[in-house]
Design an enzyme around this catalytic site. Structure first.
Site, PDB file in Angstrom:
ATOM      1  N   ASP A  68       0.863  -1.169   0.000  1.00 43.25           N
ATOM      2  CA  ASP A  68       0.000   0.000   0.000  1.00 43.25           C
ATOM      3  C   ASP A  68       0.907   1.228   0.000  1.00 43.25           C
ATOM      4  O   ASP A  68       1.799   1.347   0.843  1.00 43.25           O
ATOM      5  CB  ASP A  68      -0.875  -0.009   1.264  1.00 43.25           C
ATOM      6  CG  ASP A  68      -2.264   0.552   1.020  1.00 43.25           C
ATOM      7  OD1 ASP A  68      -2.348   1.647   0.440  1.00 43.25           O
ATOM      8  OD2 ASP A  68      -3.238  -0.090   1.424  1.00 43.25           O
ATOM      9  N   ASP A 103      -3.033   4.654  -2.418  1.00 38.95           N
ATOM     10  CA  ASP A 103      -4.081   5.225  -1.578  1.00 38.95           C
ATOM     11  C   ASP A 103      -4.503   6.616  -2.063  1.00 38.95           C
ATOM     12  O   ASP A 103      -3.642   7.457  -2.346  1.00 38.95           O
ATOM     13  CB  ASP A 103      -3.522   5.329  -0.152  1.00 38.95           C
ATOM     14  CG  ASP A 103      -4.573   5.674   0.877  1.00 38.95           C
ATOM     15  OD1 ASP A 103      -5.497   4.869   1.081  1.00 38.95           O
ATOM     16  OD2 ASP A 103      -4.463   6.757   1.498  1.00 38.95           O
ATOM     17  N   GLU A 126      -6.541   3.992  -5.889  1.00 38.11           N
ATOM     18  CA  GLU A 126      -7.851   4.209  -5.266  1.00 38.11           C
ATOM     19  C   GLU A 126      -8.355   5.588  -5.688  1.00 38.11           C
ATOM     20  O   GLU A 126      -7.638   6.578  -5.545  1.00 38.11           O
ATOM     21  CB  GLU A 126      -7.731   4.136  -3.746  1.00 38.11           C
ATOM     22  CG  GLU A 126      -9.083   4.218  -3.059  1.00 38.11           C
ATOM     23  CD  GLU A 126      -9.013   4.675  -1.608  1.00 38.11           C
ATOM     24  OE1 GLU A 126      -9.954   4.383  -0.862  1.00 38.11           O
ATOM     25  OE2 GLU A 126      -8.027   5.338  -1.225  1.00 38.11           O
ATOM     26  N   HIS A 169     -11.211  -2.870   3.628  1.00 42.08           N
ATOM     27  CA  HIS A 169     -11.151  -2.450   5.030  1.00 42.08           C
ATOM     28  C   HIS A 169     -11.953  -1.175   5.296  1.00 42.08           C
ATOM     29  O   HIS A 169     -11.986  -0.706   6.434  1.00 42.08           O
ATOM     30  CB  HIS A 169      -9.687  -2.228   5.413  1.00 42.08           C
ATOM     31  CG  HIS A 169      -9.070  -1.129   4.601  1.00 42.08           C
ATOM     32  ND1 HIS A 169      -8.903  -1.212   3.236  1.00 42.08           N
ATOM     33  CD2 HIS A 169      -8.619   0.096   4.952  1.00 42.08           C
ATOM     34  CE1 HIS A 169      -8.370  -0.097   2.787  1.00 42.08           C
ATOM     35  NE2 HIS A 169      -8.185   0.723   3.807  1.00 42.08           N
ATOM     36  N   ASP A 170     -12.553  -0.600   4.267  1.00 44.42           N
ATOM     37  CA  ASP A 170     -13.266   0.670   4.424  1.00 44.42           C
ATOM     38  C   ASP A 170     -14.790   0.537   4.390  1.00 44.42           C
ATOM     39  O   ASP A 170     -15.486   1.558   4.414  1.00 44.42           O
ATOM     40  CB  ASP A 170     -12.853   1.650   3.311  1.00 44.42           C
ATOM     41  CG  ASP A 170     -11.442   2.173   3.515  1.00 44.42           C
ATOM     42  OD1 ASP A 170     -10.975   2.221   4.669  1.00 44.42           O
ATOM     43  OD2 ASP A 170     -10.799   2.541   2.516  1.00 44.42           O
TER      44      ASP A 170
HETATM   45  C1  GLC Z   1      -8.049   5.398   1.851  1.00 50.65           C
HETATM   46  C2  GLC Z   1      -7.899   4.186   2.729  1.00 50.65           C
HETATM   47  C3  GLC Z   1      -8.529   4.476   4.049  1.00 50.65           C
HETATM   48  C4  GLC Z   1      -7.815   5.643   4.672  1.00 50.65           C
HETATM   49  C5  GLC Z   1      -7.797   6.847   3.740  1.00 50.65           C
HETATM   50  C6  GLC Z   1      -6.806   7.865   4.178  1.00 50.65           C
HETATM   51  O1  GLC Z   1      -9.371   5.664   1.557  1.00 50.65           O
HETATM   52  O2  GLC Z   1      -8.437   3.050   2.106  1.00 50.65           O
HETATM   53  O3  GLC Z   1      -8.518   3.370   4.905  1.00 50.65           O
HETATM   54  O4  GLC Z   1      -8.428   5.973   5.876  1.00 50.65           O
HETATM   55  O5  GLC Z   1      -7.435   6.494   2.425  1.00 50.65           O
HETATM   56  O6  GLC Z   1      -5.500   7.381   4.010  1.00 50.65           O
END
Ligand code: GLC
Ligand code: CA
Length: 554
Positions: free
Chosen positions: A100, A200, A254, A327-328
């Protein structure tokens, strides 16, 4: 259209959120020893790569997404040496490793940020330090995680920008020195043998010059000035050409609020391509508006429309990242399936997304049908987002039990409970005290029990992944949706080199009449997957609760 074949299109990825995967040393926190112990399990499941949510040293304001050192492993999880062993052992089993990469922000405890407090230090310009304006904050931006996006430092008499939590400080990617740091981080891990990155909130890394005020929103005011900002393609292209092109690796970015059209400017296969795949959020909005916390009844048509649009728009020269859980988000069975038909709906959901065109991602515990956590008190919460929402919802009178109930449905903590390995104490996750309580339903839902049950969700995942691997049509075939107006059935076909695959999924516990789409004779087809024993093949049938059937036609 000739599709370019590559390894990253053929693989299935398993996401590990390390804190809750498996604890190897009994301190109650998942770690790399635990991962080593489960590599054979993952191999047997049939996955080809592991994406690790952040393993780096972190004060855990956002459980690893606030990184204090990009080139080390957190003591909670092990050491760099141990990580190298994980890479080696995984590679021996034909499993790739994806890290990540969190470069929109660092922890406020990162050395760069500490040094940035000195105005004369080169690190000052690593972040967005700004003077206030007329006694106010530099602009009206609101964080997406907590309050205003600016934090004041009295010694410096300046504010720093944080689009996420206060302890997640936005990096100034316009500074070439910051981009060199990013490249150095990438090379560090690639040289160590990792096979790629999940990037991310990568579409947030370029902020509009001058940081202008944003249109007012309840959370995230200012979003329009950093989502797909002015230089994002340029910076990603620089990372590609300077680093990624020199390795056999891949990237998945993402991208909140992404549309297929815009996605193509990042991932369509051309000289301008800057990422290989993209995680978008459109199908995640099938039961909510913008965020999981604004819950709406599950709407299958909305979900199908999102999936189908991406399938159509990417086919040929771009590639989808397929996922239901990470995980979100809360657990998928609780959102789109049924507790009552746990097994059936768990299998149906797997079929529905894994047989689409793209690279499937499976989140830890999803393969055994783990469910949301029965929260019963405020002190069980651990996530900055839940804390923030407690404040937001209190303003409209939702507090106490009402809030706990809401969080039990919407919070991403539902995905972060320890993986349920067996029926022993703490579900076999740890011999110590787990950092987060184990879901009590582990007595029924656990890996060992499902390994022993030929009819389990776990064994279905194995079969499904094997089928995908052995049938190119499931990977490279094109996609056609049928009955898009149905609010209960999701039906699509894939076709490739003269073969066709028909996927039928019921999202209802009620019987639904299904008729084979024109041109499909199912009486002559091979039934390759189903979550029920189907006694005969016919072109018309009444579905059982959450039934799925997959037919292969010659
Ligand atoms: C992304 C991650 C999340 C995190 C956010 C800030 O959305 O998946 O878990 O809290 O970024 O880094
Ligand atoms: Ca541990």
């Amino acid at each position: 259209m000739e599709i370019k074949k590559t390894w990253y299109k053929e693989m299935a990825v398993y996401q590990i959120w390390p804190r809750s995967f498996c604890d190897g040393n009994g301190d109650g926190i998942g770690d790399l020893e635990g991962v080593l112990a489960k590599l054979d399990y993952l191999k047997d499941l049939g996955i080809d790569a592991i994406w690790f949510s952040p393993l780096y040293p972190s004060p855990n304001a956002d459980y690893g997404y606030d990184i204090a050192d990009y080139k080390d492993i957190s003591k909670d999880y092990g050491t760099l040496e141990l990580f190298k062993k994980v890479v080696e052992e995984a590679h021996c089993r034909g499993i790739r490793i994806i890290m990540d990469l969190v470069i929109n922000h660092t922890s406020d405890e990162h050395e760069w940020f500490v040094k940035s407090h000195d105005k004369d230090s080169p690190y000052h310009d690593y972040y967005f330090w700004r003077k206030g304006k007329n006694g106010k904050k530099p602009n009206n931006w609101k964080s997406v995680f907590e309050g205003d996006a600016w934090e004041y430092d009295p010694q410096l008499d300046e504010y720093y920008l944080h689009v996420f939590a206060k302890k997640q400080v936005d990096l100034n990617m316009d500074n070439p020195a910051v981009r060199e740091e990013v490249k150095s981080i990438m090379r560090f891990w690639l040289d160590l043998g990792v096979d790629g990155f999940r990037e991310d909130v990568i579409t947030y890394i370029s902020k509009r010059e001058g940081l202008p005020n944003g249109a007012p929103l309840p959370v995230g005011t200012g979003l329009e000035h950093y989502t797909n900002g002015p230089h994002v393609h340029e910076y990603l292209s620089e990372f590609r050409h300077d680093v990624l092109d020199h390795y056999d690796c891949f990237t998945v970015g993402e991208a909140p609020m992404m549309t297929p059209k815009l996605a193509r400017t990042f991932i369509a296969e051309s000289d301008d391509q800057v990422l290989n795949l993209m995680f978008h959020f459109q199908h995640q909005e099938a039961d909510c508006l913008m965020t999981d916390w604004i819950h709406t009844p599950f709407n299958l048509r909305k979900m199908k429309k999102a999936f189908s649009t991406w399938q159509k728009e990417m086919y040929g020269d771009a590639w989808n990242a397929l996922y239901l859980e990470n995980h979100d988000h809360p657990r998928a069975i609780d959102r789109f399936g049924s507790r009552k038909y746990h097994k059936q709906s768990g299998k149906m959901l797997a079929t529905m997304y894994i047989l689409q065109c793209g690279t499937p991602f499976i989140y830890q515990g999803q393969e055994i049908g783990m469910t949301n956590f029965p929260f019963s008190s405020m002190d069980q919460f651990k996530d900055v987002v839940t804390f923030n929402n407690a404040k937001v919802f209190a303003k409209i009178g939702i507090t106490g039990d009402r809030f706990i109930k809401l969080a039990g449905k919407c919070s991403r903590e539902n995905a972060r409970t320890p993986v349920q390995w067996d029926d022993s104490a703490n579900a076999g996750f740890t011999t110590g005290t787990p950092w987060f309580p184990v879901n009590e339903n582990y007595h029924e839902i656990n890996v060992a029990a499902e390994q022993a049950d030929p009819d389990s969700i776990l064994n279905y995942y194995k079969k499904l992944l094997r089928f995908r691997k052995e049938n190119e049509i499931a990977i490279y075939g094109d996609y056609t949706e049928y009955y898009p107006e149905s609010s209960k059935l999701y039906v699509y076909a894939r076709s490739y080199e003269g073969k066709r695959l028909l996927v039928v999924c019921s999202f209802s516990e009620k019987p639904v009449r299904f008729t084979a789409p024109e041109g499909f004779d199912l009486t002559n087809a091979e039934l390759v997957m189903s979550n029920y024993d189907v006694p005969y093949r016919s072109n018309v049938f009444i579905t059982k609760p959450y039934e799925t059937r997959v037919y292969l036609l010659g």
